[in-house]
Design an enzyme around this catalytic site. Structure first.
Site, PDB file in Angstrom:
ATOM      1  NE  ARG A  37       4.466   7.784  10.072  1.00 49.95           N
ATOM      2  CZ  ARG A  37       4.723   6.488  10.213  1.00 49.95           C
ATOM      3  NH1 ARG A  37       5.513   6.059  11.164  1.00 49.95           N
ATOM      4  NH2 ARG A  37       4.182   5.602   9.414  1.00 49.95           N
ATOM      5  CG  HIS A  67      -3.393   2.148  16.428  1.00 50.57           C
ATOM      6  ND1 HIS A  67      -2.171   2.547  16.939  1.00 50.57           N
ATOM      7  CD2 HIS A  67      -3.197   0.884  15.948  1.00 50.57           C
ATOM      8  CE1 HIS A  67      -1.279   1.567  16.762  1.00 50.57           C
ATOM      9  NE2 HIS A  67      -1.878   0.544  16.165  1.00 50.57           N
ATOM     10  CE1 TYR A  70       1.167   2.245  13.654  1.00 51.47           C
ATOM     11  CE2 TYR A  70       1.599   3.773  11.855  1.00 51.47           C
ATOM     12  CZ  TYR A  70       0.952   2.661  12.349  1.00 51.47           C
ATOM     13  OH  TYR A  70       0.102   1.963  11.537  1.00 51.47           O
ATOM     14  CG  HIS A 107       2.388  -0.430  18.226  1.00 47.33           C
ATOM     15  ND1 HIS A 107       2.987  -0.074  17.039  1.00 47.33           N
ATOM     16  CD2 HIS A 107       1.164  -0.917  17.902  1.00 47.33           C
ATOM     17  CE1 HIS A 107       2.154  -0.331  16.036  1.00 47.33           C
ATOM     18  NE2 HIS A 107       1.047  -0.831  16.532  1.00 47.33           N
ATOM     19  CD  GLU A 142      -1.108  -3.848  17.147  1.00 48.73           C
ATOM     20  OE1 GLU A 142      -1.346  -2.645  17.361  1.00 48.73           O
ATOM     21  OE2 GLU A 142      -1.001  -4.334  16.008  1.00 48.73           O
ATOM     22  CG  ASP A 176      -1.454  -7.149  13.786  1.00 49.48           C
ATOM     23  OD1 ASP A 176      -1.262  -7.987  12.884  1.00 49.48           O
ATOM     24  OD2 ASP A 176      -1.477  -5.918  13.593  1.00 49.48           O
ATOM     25  CG  HIS A 179       1.859  -7.359  14.539  1.00 57.22           C
ATOM     26  ND1 HIS A 179       1.470  -6.282  15.293  1.00 57.22           N
ATOM     27  CD2 HIS A 179       2.118  -6.877  13.298  1.00 57.22           C
ATOM     28  CE1 HIS A 179       1.502  -5.180  14.534  1.00 57.22           C
ATOM     29  NE2 HIS A 179       1.886  -5.529  13.314  1.00 57.22           N
ATOM     30  CG  HIS A 211      -4.997  -4.784  14.778  1.00 57.65           C
ATOM     31  ND1 HIS A 211      -3.892  -4.098  15.225  1.00 57.65           N
ATOM     32  CD2 HIS A 211      -6.085  -4.063  15.133  1.00 57.65           C
ATOM     33  CE1 HIS A 211      -4.310  -2.987  15.847  1.00 57.65           C
ATOM     34  NE2 HIS A 211      -5.621  -2.946  15.804  1.00 57.65           N
ATOM     35  CG  ASP A 224       4.827  -5.041  11.613  1.00 59.53           C
ATOM     36  OD1 ASP A 224       3.767  -5.341  11.026  1.00 59.53           O
ATOM     37  OD2 ASP A 224       4.924  -4.090  12.409  1.00 59.53           O
ATOM     38  CG  HIS A 226       0.214  -5.123   8.155  1.00 61.75           C
ATOM     39  ND1 HIS A 226      -0.713  -4.418   8.870  1.00 61.75           N
ATOM     40  CD2 HIS A 226       1.187  -5.425   9.044  1.00 61.75           C
ATOM     41  CE1 HIS A 226      -0.317  -4.293  10.126  1.00 61.75           C
ATOM     42  NE2 HIS A 226       0.838  -4.891  10.257  1.00 61.75           N
ATOM     43  CD  GLU A 256      -3.791  -2.738  12.210  1.00 55.97           C
ATOM     44  OE1 GLU A 256      -3.159  -3.812  12.384  1.00 55.97           O
ATOM     45  OE2 GLU A 256      -3.673  -1.753  12.937  1.00 55.97           O
TER      46      GLU A 256
HETATM   47 ZN    ZN Z   1       1.991  -4.169  11.868  1.00 59.10          ZN
HETATM   48 FE    FE Z   2      -1.910  -4.014  14.186  1.00 60.95          FE
HETATM   49 FE    FE Z   3      -0.746  -1.353  15.586  1.00 60.13          FE
END
Ligand code: ZN
Ligand code: FE
Ligand code: FE
Length: 277
Positions: A37, A67, A70, A107, A142, A176, A179, A211, A224, A226, A256
């Site tokens: 975050r 990664h 976010y 991202h 991604e 992904d 995604h 992913h 989105d 998962h 993920e």
């Molecule tokens: Zn996702």
């Molecule tokens: Fe991902």
């Molecule tokens: Fe991601």
């Protein structure tokens, strides 16, 4: 060789992640380089990083897929958010050299009403600011589900970003499965066709990591969410075809899925049982 792993917590340092990976029969993993975050990153303990490098080498791990947080939005409208994105990526790429020659996935961002063209230009600027000739890390864009104004919802959008980057040899793509499915690419009924399209638009040589996720929602829903392997609308059979596809089977696969560590261990075991060398 199947390289498979999941997201691990960096809170106890590098060596702890390597040991935890071994515990669950993983031979790659993902980790957030800092709190997902946002916020600042821990300083790197060189002895700890060296211990991880030894684990990776002794156990023939595949590439790690770190990664970015976010909160990183390279194409935000707010200059302060874009500055955080540049500073965090620059810092992360320096820190990645503690475990050199791996991947750093991010991202592309959300253009927040500025439109795709402005978004594309801002992401190019970010990469042209942060990538350096001497880094050993490959930065991965991604593929995204296209929620809201999310960039990277199509192969064309990723290609347009890559086209404006000077150090393209430092760039790759992480696909992904949740995604792309949510983005409208039918990897269940037409995996070959999706990969042909990827090859035509981006080039399969840029595809560096997967992913591996199931999706709660139907094809093209742009949501989105998962799901565990086999508990979503993609399904276990299609994901088994992904890990065994001749053009994918040697890439690092990162789970993920919504799991605790025992759940990840079970998924890794299941996928290993369904992989043919
Ligand atoms: Zn996702
Ligand atoms: Fe991902
Ligand atoms: Fe991601």
């Amino acid at each position: 060789m199947l390289y498979i792993g999941c997201h691990l917590s960096y809170s106890k340092g590098y060596e702890a992640m390597g040991r935890q990976a071994l515990d669950i029969d993983a031979n790659t993993f993902a980790f957030f380089t800092r709190n997902p975050r946002g916020g600042s990153a821990k300083t790197i303990d060189e002895a700890d990083a060296a211990a991880l490098r030894q684990i990776l080498e002794n156990n023939k791990f595949g590439k790690l897929v770190a990664h970015a947080p976010y909160t990183m939005n390279a194409c935000a409208a707010d200059e302060n958010i874009r500055r955080f994105a540049r500073e965090a990526m620059t810092d992360d790429l320096l820190r990645m050299e503690a475990a050199p020659n791996n991947y750093y996935n991010f991202h592309p961002g959300s253009h927040v009403k500025q439109g795709v063209d402005v978004g594309t230009e801002l992401i190019r600027e970010q990469l042209n600011t942060c990538l350096t000739e001497h880094q050993t890390t490959t930065v991965l864009l991604e593929t995204m589900a296209g929620k809201g104004s999310e960039m990277g919802r199509s192969f064309e959008e990723l290609r347009a970003i890559i086209d404006g980057v000077e150090l393209q040899e430092k760039l790759g793509v992480c696909l992904d499965t949740c995604h792309v499915w949510d983005g409208g690419y039918d990897i269940v009924n037409n995996l070959d066709g999706v990969l042909e399209e990827f090859d035509r638009i981006i080039g399969l040589e840029r595809l560096k990591a997967i992913h591996l996720n199931d999706s709660l929602n139907p094809l093209g829903c742009h949501k989105d969410r998962h799901a565990k392997i086999g508990e979503g609308q993609i399904g276990a059979d299609a994901l088994i075809r992904v890990i065994n596809h001749p053009q994918l089977k040697n890439l690092p696969f990162i789970l993920e899925t919504p799991n605790d560590i025992e759940g990840y261990a079970r998924e890794i075991k299941f996928l290993r049982e369904n992989y043919s060398e």
